[in-house]
Design a protein around this motif. Structure first.
Motif, PDB file in Angstrom:
ATOM      1  N   ILE A   1       1.015  -1.141  -0.076  1.00  0.00           N
ATOM      2  CA  ILE A   1      -0.023   0.091   0.077  1.00  0.00           C
ATOM      3  C   ILE A   1       0.729   1.398  -0.130  1.00  0.00           C
ATOM      4  O   ILE A   1       2.277   1.075   0.198  1.00  0.00           O
ATOM      5  CB  ILE A   1      -0.847   0.099   1.285  1.00  0.00           C
ATOM      6  N   TYR A   2       0.176   2.473  -0.281  1.00  0.00           N
ATOM      7  CA  TYR A   2       0.911   3.537  -0.022  1.00  0.00           C
ATOM      8  C   TYR A   2       1.455   3.838   1.232  1.00  0.00           C
ATOM      9  O   TYR A   2       0.901   3.695   2.292  1.00  0.00           O
ATOM     10  CB  TYR A   2       0.139   4.754  -0.555  1.00  0.00           C
ATOM     11  N   PRO A   3       2.925   4.113   1.280  1.00  0.00           N
ATOM     12  CA  PRO A   3       3.605   4.250   2.808  1.00  0.00           C
ATOM     13  C   PRO A   3       3.095   5.598   3.466  1.00  0.00           C
ATOM     14  O   PRO A   3       2.607   6.647   2.731  1.00  0.00           O
ATOM     15  CB  PRO A   3       5.052   4.294   2.348  1.00  0.00           C
ATOM     16  N   ASP A   4       3.210   5.517   4.797  1.00  0.00           N
ATOM     17  CA  ASP A   4       2.915   6.813   5.583  1.00  0.00           C
ATOM     18  C   ASP A   4       3.948   7.946   5.121  1.00  0.00           C
ATOM     19  O   ASP A   4       5.348   7.370   5.068  1.00  0.00           O
ATOM     20  CB  ASP A   4       3.146   6.380   7.156  1.00  0.00           C
ATOM     21  N   PRO A   5       3.594   8.976   4.880  1.00  0.00           N
ATOM     22  CA  PRO A   5       4.582   9.984   4.509  1.00  0.00           C
ATOM     23  C   PRO A   5       5.671  10.615   5.402  1.00  0.00           C
ATOM     24  O   PRO A   5       6.530  10.930   5.456  1.00  0.00           O
ATOM     25  CB  PRO A   5       3.582  11.449   3.883  1.00  0.00           C
ATOM     26  N   ARG A   6       5.164  10.028   6.877  1.00  0.00           N
ATOM     27  CA  ARG A   6       6.179  10.309   7.976  1.00  0.00           C
ATOM     28  C   ARG A   6       7.216   9.324   8.057  1.00  0.00           C
ATOM     29  O   ARG A   6       8.272   9.400   8.850  1.00  0.00           O
ATOM     30  CB  ARG A   6       5.583  10.506   9.265  1.00  0.00           C
ATOM     31  N   GLY A   7       7.168   8.229   7.212  1.00  0.00           N
ATOM     32  CA  GLY A   7       8.162   7.062   7.448  1.00  0.00           C
ATOM     33  C   GLY A   7       7.397   5.718   8.339  1.00  0.00           C
ATOM     34  O   GLY A   7       6.342   5.800   8.675  1.00  0.00           O
ATOM     35  N   HIS A   8       8.017   4.509   8.180  1.00  0.00           N
ATOM     36  CA  HIS A   8       7.692   3.283   8.788  1.00  0.00           C
ATOM     37  C   HIS A   8       7.423   3.616  10.347  1.00  0.00           C
ATOM     38  O   HIS A   8       8.388   3.998  11.071  1.00  0.00           O
ATOM     39  CB  HIS A   8       8.817   2.307   8.692  1.00  0.00           C
TER      40      HIS A   8
END
Length: 470
Positions: free
Chosen positions: A144-151
């Motif tokens: 899925i699209y990743p969290d823009p803040r990071g993992h």
């Protein structure tokens, strides 16, 4: 590669080292050895020719001194890429290196390069095992699209690490993962700054940051640094209403001094008095060789809306190829930074983030830092002793409390820029201190990395090569 050598004649053809020197030079002129070709190691060629290693090393040092060869440490010795062969024959010439230094070249680093961790000490087996486990356990959530803040697990691991090691109290929501330090600066500039904003910048100060902020349109004010770090009063005199300041308070880049406690509070008071920001670059703060590590400036940013934007990177402690950095923002600014990060799509590969998460959570990161403090202390001492012996009174080696490079202050009359250029032609990546100054009052010195100097013999050889550049 094997060189086309006939037997060395000890009786009639002159000194043995001279014969080796002439034959390698002729092989380069004839095109048998081409720019970038690797030549045999000193040990290998000495064994092949049944000669003492010192004889072969003398020939190689002469060729390095004239610019025909470049010593690249663990990567071996190669024919200089700056060699140019005349089309009509004749002697090969060395084209001077004119490209300014950069940490981000994409090529193997030269010996003594600063800002580079010990590549031979990277925990490859552990890292590869953790990465393989992550790949086996990957599922739909990785598509899925990743969290823009990071993992998210990595942000939680970093928040926990900073709380214990740096005294920075933050939640995972405040942590942003970026693709390197410059990406962190880009996220800051796009979120809370505008082109044309005035910035207090340490003088001397970190070159990469200076270039990035200049290209971003910021107005940089060169604020002097003394033994107590950034001179806050001088900055107020220059421009009390500057929008932000970029500082390296724990281990100033490149002088290695620490920002005093009184100046830390003065800097925070200045920022809180207006809509101003402090960008704290926690420059290689993990490595300190005497005394305890100093707490981060961010740890003092309490009791109101936060003004410190705290940045760190794993390039210096693990490997620059990971391209993983982090940024901690005040809780009040999280929403603004999330919006910007979502527009930028500044994501790092999830596999690297997940592997680093396991590396931290399972205790490998803490053990690696402890190990490298000991390794670096030994390597620093080896290079400092070798430089002192080779350079003598021409340079004063300053052993800083921490960091990953040595600073050699030059005696009056020596030109650090000219020496650094000649050293680069000899295959060494030392830096001229004067180029790190933006103001007029620059000092003459050389910055040398010690992290990849693995033995006293290597330290002595590199130091002798550097001495030949004076």
């Amino acid at each position: 590669m094997t060189l086309p050598f006939s037997p060395i004649n000890a009786a009639t053809d002159g000194p043995l080292y001279r014969q080796i020197y002439l034959r390698i030079r002729q092989s380069i002129a004839d095109g048998v050895l081409k720019p970038g070709d690797r030549v045999p190691s000193v040990r290998g060629l000495a064994s092949e020719l049944n000669l003492a290693r010192g004889t072969v090393e003398s020939a190689y040092q002469l060729l390095i001194g004239e610019g025909y060869l470049i010593a690249r440490g663990p990567a071996g010795t190669v024919v200089s890429p700056q060699i140019k062969l005349p089309e009509s024959g004749g002697r090969a010439v060395v084209v001077p290196e004119t490209v300014p230094w950069s940490e981000h070249t994409g090529s193997m680093p030269l010996p003594l390069q600063i800002g580079l961790p010990a590549l031979d000490a990277f925990p490859s087996k552990v890292w590869n095992r953790l990465a393989a486990r992550e790949m086996r356990q990957s599922g739909l959530h990785d598509l899925i699209y990743p969290d823009p803040r990071g993992h998210p697990p990595l942000r939680a691991a970093i928040a926990g690490y900073l709380g214990v090691s740096r005294g920075v109290a933050c939640s995972p929501d405040q942590v942003f993962i970026c693709a390197g330090y410059r990406a962190s600066l880009d996220l800051i500039c796009r979120s809370v700054l505008r082109s044309g904003d005035a910035c207090w910048f340490e003088d001397p100060g970190y070159l990469m940051a200076r270039r990035f902020l200049s290209n971003a349109g910021m107005k940089l004010l060169a604020v002097p640094v003394d033994d107590d770090g950034l001179d806050v009063e001088a900055g107020i005199t220059m421009d009390a209403n500057a929008r932000f300041a970029l500082v390296t308070p724990s281990h100033q880049s490149p002088l290695g001094v620490s920002l005093s406690l009184s100046r830390r509070y003065a800097l925070l008071d200045w920022a809180r008095a207006g809509d101003r920001w402090i960008i704290e670059d926690d420059y290689d703060s993990e490595y300190r060789y005497r005394g305890r590590p100093l707490p981060a400036l961010k740890s003092l940013d309490t009791g109101g809306p936060g003004r410190v934007l705290y940045t760190g990177t794993f390039s210096k402690v693990l490997a620059p190829g990971l391209r993983l950095s982090y940024l901690v923002v005040p809780q009040e600014q999280v929403a603004r930074f999330v919006e910007t990060a979502d527009r930028m799509q500044n994501q790092c590969p999830r596999l690297l983030q997940a592997t680093l998460t396991r590396f931290i959570e399972e205790g490998y990161f803490a053990r690696h830092i402890t190990k490298m403090r000991s390794v670096y202390a030994d390597r620093r001492a080896m290079l400092a002793d070798a430089l002192s012996a080779a350079l003598g009174k021409r340079a004063q080696i300053r052993l800083q409390a921490g960091g990953m490079h040595l600073l050699a202050m030059l005696e009056n009359g020596l030109d650090d820029g000219a020496i650094a250029l000649r050293a680069r032609r000899l295959g060494l990546s030392v830096q001229a201190l004067s180029t790190w100054y933006a103001g007029a009052a620059s000092k003459q010195g050389l910055l040398t990395g010690f992290t990849n100097v693995r033995s006293s013999e290597e330290a002595s050889a590199l130091s002798r090569t550097l001495a030949s550049a004076f």
